[in-house]
Design a protein around this motif. Structure first.
Motif, PDB file in Angstrom:
ATOM      1  N   GLU A  14      38.476  40.248  51.694  1.00 20.27           N
ATOM      2  CA  GLU A  14      38.415  39.270  50.604  1.00 20.27           C
ATOM      3  C   GLU A  14      38.677  39.928  49.249  1.00 20.27           C
ATOM      4  O   GLU A  14      39.409  39.390  48.408  1.00 20.27           O
ATOM      5  CB  GLU A  14      37.058  38.558  50.603  1.00 20.27           C
ATOM      6  CG  GLU A  14      36.766  37.740  51.856  1.00 20.27           C
ATOM      7  CD  GLU A  14      37.748  36.595  52.087  1.00 20.27           C
ATOM      8  OE1 GLU A  14      38.498  36.225  51.154  1.00 20.27           O
ATOM      9  OE2 GLU A  14      37.780  36.073  53.214  1.00 20.27           O
ATOM     10  N   THR A  15      38.084  41.100  49.048  1.00 21.57           N
ATOM     11  CA  THR A  15      38.322  41.834  47.799  1.00 21.57           C
ATOM     12  C   THR A  15      39.787  42.237  47.686  1.00 21.57           C
ATOM     13  O   THR A  15      40.394  42.147  46.604  1.00 21.57           O
ATOM     14  CB  THR A  15      37.427  43.083  47.738  1.00 21.57           C
ATOM     15  OG1 THR A  15      36.064  42.689  47.882  1.00 21.57           O
ATOM     16  CG2 THR A  15      37.614  43.825  46.429  1.00 21.57           C
ATOM     17  N   ARG A  17      42.383  40.717  49.058  1.00 21.89           N
ATOM     18  CA  ARG A  17      43.186  39.524  48.793  1.00 21.89           C
ATOM     19  C   ARG A  17      43.082  39.122  47.317  1.00 21.89           C
ATOM     20  O   ARG A  17      44.086  38.763  46.684  1.00 21.89           O
ATOM     21  CB  ARG A  17      42.738  38.382  49.705  1.00 21.89           C
ATOM     22  CG  ARG A  17      43.028  38.626  51.188  1.00 21.89           C
ATOM     23  CD  ARG A  17      42.404  37.549  52.066  1.00 21.89           C
ATOM     24  NE  ARG A  17      43.085  36.269  51.888  1.00 21.89           N
ATOM     25  CZ  ARG A  17      44.138  35.877  52.606  1.00 21.89           C
ATOM     26  NH1 ARG A  17      44.632  36.659  53.549  1.00 21.89           N
ATOM     27  NH2 ARG A  17      44.693  34.703  52.376  1.00 21.89           N
ATOM     28  N   LYS A  18      41.886  39.208  46.775  1.00 19.64           N
ATOM     29  CA  LYS A  18      41.691  38.884  45.356  1.00 19.64           C
ATOM     30  C   LYS A  18      42.479  39.847  44.473  1.00 19.64           C
ATOM     31  O   LYS A  18      43.135  39.440  43.503  1.00 19.64           O
ATOM     32  CB  LYS A  18      40.204  38.941  45.016  1.00 19.64           C
ATOM     33  CG  LYS A  18      39.885  38.588  43.566  1.00 19.64           C
ATOM     34  CD  LYS A  18      38.381  38.639  43.314  1.00 19.64           C
ATOM     35  CE  LYS A  18      38.065  38.308  41.857  1.00 19.64           C
ATOM     36  NZ  LYS A  18      36.599  38.355  41.594  1.00 19.64           N
ATOM     37  N   PHE A  19      42.419  41.135  44.819  1.00 17.13           N
ATOM     38  CA  PHE A  19      43.136  42.157  44.059  1.00 17.13           C
ATOM     39  C   PHE A  19      44.652  41.936  44.145  1.00 17.13           C
ATOM     40  O   PHE A  19      45.369  42.036  43.142  1.00 17.13           O
ATOM     41  CB  PHE A  19      42.766  43.535  44.595  1.00 17.13           C
ATOM     42  CG  PHE A  19      43.523  44.674  43.979  1.00 17.13           C
ATOM     43  CD1 PHE A  19      43.378  44.985  42.635  1.00 17.13           C
ATOM     44  CD2 PHE A  19      44.387  45.449  44.745  1.00 17.13           C
ATOM     45  CE1 PHE A  19      44.071  46.037  42.065  1.00 17.13           C
ATOM     46  CE2 PHE A  19      45.087  46.505  44.185  1.00 17.13           C
ATOM     47  CZ  PHE A  19      44.929  46.798  42.841  1.00 17.13           C
ATOM     48  N   THR A  20      45.148  41.615  45.347  1.00 15.33           N
ATOM     49  CA  THR A  20      46.577  41.371  45.534  1.00 15.33           C
ATOM     50  C   THR A  20      47.038  40.186  44.691  1.00 15.33           C
ATOM     51  O   THR A  20      48.066  40.250  44.000  1.00 15.33           O
ATOM     52  CB  THR A  20      46.888  41.114  47.020  1.00 15.33           C
ATOM     53  OG1 THR A  20      46.481  42.248  47.791  1.00 15.33           O
ATOM     54  CG2 THR A  20      48.369  40.859  47.237  1.00 15.33           C
ATOM     55  N   ASP A  21      46.282  39.101  44.727  1.00 11.65           N
ATOM     56  CA  ASP A  21      46.644  37.919  43.940  1.00 11.65           C
ATOM     57  C   ASP A  21      46.602  38.221  42.444  1.00 11.65           C
ATOM     58  O   ASP A  21      47.453  37.754  41.678  1.00 11.65           O
ATOM     59  CB  ASP A  21      45.692  36.770  44.280  1.00 11.65           C
ATOM     60  CG  ASP A  21      46.160  35.447  43.699  1.00 11.65           C
ATOM     61  OD1 ASP A  21      47.246  34.978  44.110  1.00 11.65           O
ATOM     62  OD2 ASP A  21      45.463  34.900  42.822  1.00 11.65           O
ATOM     63  N   PHE A  22      45.622  39.029  42.035  1.00 13.89           N
ATOM     64  CA  PHE A  22      45.505  39.438  40.637  1.00 13.89           C
ATOM     65  C   PHE A  22      46.762  40.188  40.185  1.00 13.89           C
ATOM     66  O   PHE A  22      47.339  39.907  39.123  1.00 13.89           O
ATOM     67  CB  PHE A  22      44.257  40.310  40.483  1.00 13.89           C
ATOM     68  CG  PHE A  22      44.117  40.986  39.157  1.00 13.89           C
ATOM     69  CD1 PHE A  22      43.731  40.284  38.023  1.00 13.89           C
ATOM     70  CD2 PHE A  22      44.360  42.350  39.038  1.00 13.89           C
ATOM     71  CE1 PHE A  22      43.602  40.923  36.793  1.00 13.89           C
ATOM     72  CE2 PHE A  22      44.230  42.996  37.820  1.00 13.89           C
ATOM     73  CZ  PHE A  22      43.849  42.275  36.695  1.00 13.89           C
ATOM     74  N   LYS A  25      49.904  37.875  39.905  1.00 12.66           N
ATOM     75  CA  LYS A  25      49.914  37.024  38.708  1.00 12.66           C
ATOM     76  C   LYS A  25      50.213  37.825  37.442  1.00 12.66           C
ATOM     77  O   LYS A  25      50.892  37.330  36.532  1.00 12.66           O
ATOM     78  CB  LYS A  25      48.583  36.287  38.596  1.00 12.66           C
ATOM     79  CG  LYS A  25      48.452  35.188  39.657  1.00 12.66           C
ATOM     80  CD  LYS A  25      47.084  34.539  39.659  1.00 12.66           C
ATOM     81  CE  LYS A  25      47.035  33.415  40.700  1.00 12.66           C
ATOM     82  NZ  LYS A  25      45.686  32.832  40.845  1.00 12.66           N
ATOM     83  N   THR A  47      40.280  33.894  50.620  1.00 18.33           N
ATOM     84  CA  THR A  47      40.757  33.994  49.239  1.00 18.33           C
ATOM     85  C   THR A  47      42.256  33.748  49.191  1.00 18.33           C
ATOM     86  O   THR A  47      43.024  34.434  49.872  1.00 18.33           O
ATOM     87  CB  THR A  47      40.444  35.388  48.656  1.00 18.33           C
ATOM     88  OG1 THR A  47      39.043  35.640  48.784  1.00 18.33           O
ATOM     89  CG2 THR A  47      40.868  35.472  47.202  1.00 18.33           C
ATOM     90  N   VAL A  49      46.159  33.779  48.215  1.00 20.35           N
ATOM     91  CA  VAL A  49      47.073  34.772  47.646  1.00 20.35           C
ATOM     92  C   VAL A  49      48.400  34.072  47.374  1.00 20.35           C
ATOM     93  O   VAL A  49      48.986  33.460  48.271  1.00 20.35           O
ATOM     94  CB  VAL A  49      47.289  35.966  48.593  1.00 20.35           C
ATOM     95  CG1 VAL A  49      48.245  36.979  47.960  1.00 20.35           C
ATOM     96  CG2 VAL A  49      45.964  36.635  48.932  1.00 20.35           C
TER      97      VAL A  49
END
Length: 390
Positions: A14-15, A17-22, A25, A47, A49
């Protein structure tokens, strides 16, 4: 812009996926499209992506399932590790890609065991990868280039016309021999299959290359003509220099010359932008890209010796007076410590040389019969060359 993002611990999905999406963007907000390594099957989670305008390098289906990634809206670049990964001299993955097998059996729409229909818009191309995993293993820029060039050739063919091949493998392999790297560029030191002798200097009161029958591209300073092994030779007692018309030679080559030291501190160096081959009062050897290799102690006395260097993409050999002195082959190195499972750690050290030809720096040596061949001589051919002048 490539943001990487793969091979994270599954527990951190989850972390991750959040980092990848961050990261996606941030890049997109700066007006760029995103490329990343496929990892979202391995990092399965809740999360979200971003997939719009994101292209994935699909390297291993266990990390990113191609069918699933298509459903999520990602574009895909076929980069299957079992086909297209090179790790030089590592003993795992490919050292050189199996280009014949790729030509016959692989298409960009094939990713591992998944095959898409011809023209599927999720596939935007293919890519090979070279990973220099092992530090200190002797792999040079030249070694990497020698691995990448044939890979580039076959993938270019497969990208351009993968489903409608009009050439047999034999014809493709013949045609690619005439394809150069780029105008004015020859990192491989490759001069074509049809040219077997590149340079042949007898130094008979001139600097004429008997291959081309002219002295084009040569310059010299502080050089004098003296008696050689056959007729005239050249010498200098004041840091003489000869600049030849070629930078270097690689692939498969033979470099041969007769040398006679006339002072205990005699030395000579062949130099290019990338390497030095040297004979100093103590050692015969070569250096390139921070690696120094000793071929032999310098036992040359004040008489004539025929020096021959044979090289290819795997090894470098020194012959003196027709006899093999040392063959520098890939060496297995055992590290003085073990891994966590108490297993021995080893790696292969490469000792290749793209022979430097641009400048010959000489001091208190007489040089004669300097020849450069675009092929490897056999031991019998080297001995025959020696017997002509002994």
């Amino acid at each position: 812009m490539h943001i990487g993002t793969d091979e994270y611990d599954k527990k951190e999905a989850e972390t991750f996926r959040k980092f990848t999406d961050f990261l996606i963007k941030i890049v997109q907000n700066n007006g760029k499209k995103v490329r990343a390594w496929g990892a979202l099957t391995h990092a399965n989670g809740d999360t979200p992506v971003t997939s719009k305008d994101v292209t994935l390098n699909m390297w291993y289906n266990g990390y990113a399932d191609p069918i699933e990634m298509k459903k999520l809206g990602y574009k895909q670049i076929s980069t299957p590790d079992g086909w297209l990964y090179i790790v030089p001299a590592a003993g795992y993955y490919y050292d050189y890609l199996n280009v014949n097998n790729i030509y016959n059996k692989w298409e960009p729409r094939h990713i591992g065991n998944i095959s898409f229909e011809k023209g599927d818009p999720t596939i935007v191309g293919g890519m090979f990868a070279i990973w220099n995993d092992i530090a200190g293993n002797g792999i040079s820029e030249k070694d990497v280039h020698n691995r990448s060039f044939p890979a580039l050739q076959v993938l270019a063919e497969k990208m351009w016309n993968s489903e409608e091949q009009s050439l047999s493998l034999f014809d493709f392999n013949q045609k690619k021999l005439s394809v150069t790297e780029a105008p004015g560029l020859n990192l491989r030191g490759y001069y074509g299959e049809s040219i077997q002798k590149l340079m042949d200097y007898h130094f008979e009161n001139n600097f004429i290359n008997s291959v081309s029958n002219n002295n084009s591209g040569i310059a010299y300073e502080n050089i004098a003509f003296v008696n050689g092994i056959s007729g005239q030779g050249i010498t200098s007692n004041n840091q003489g220099k000869i600049t030849f018309p070629f930078e270097e030679i690689g692939n498969s080559y033979t470099v041969s010359f007769w040398a006679k030291p006339v002072h205990p501190n005699a030395s000579l160096n062949f130099k290019s932008k990338h390497a030095i081959f040297y004979i100093n009062p103590n050692v015969i050897g070569y250096s390139r890209e921070g690696y120094d290799y000793e071929l032999s102690e310098n036992t040359l006395q004040s008489n004539w010796h025929m020096i021959t260097i044979i090289g290819n993409k795997e090894q470098t050999s020194l012959f003196i007076n027709g006899q093999l002195i040392k063959k520098m082959e890939t060496e297995k190195i055992v590290l003085p410590y073990k891994d966590k499972t108490d297993k021995e750690i080893t790696y292969n050290k490469v000792k290749t040389l793209t022979f430097p030809l641009r400048d010959l720096m000489m001091n208190n040596y007489i040089i004669d019969e300097f020849k450069v061949y675009n092929i490897e001589f056999s031991k019998d051919e080297i001995l025959s060359e020696y017997n002509l002048y002994k």
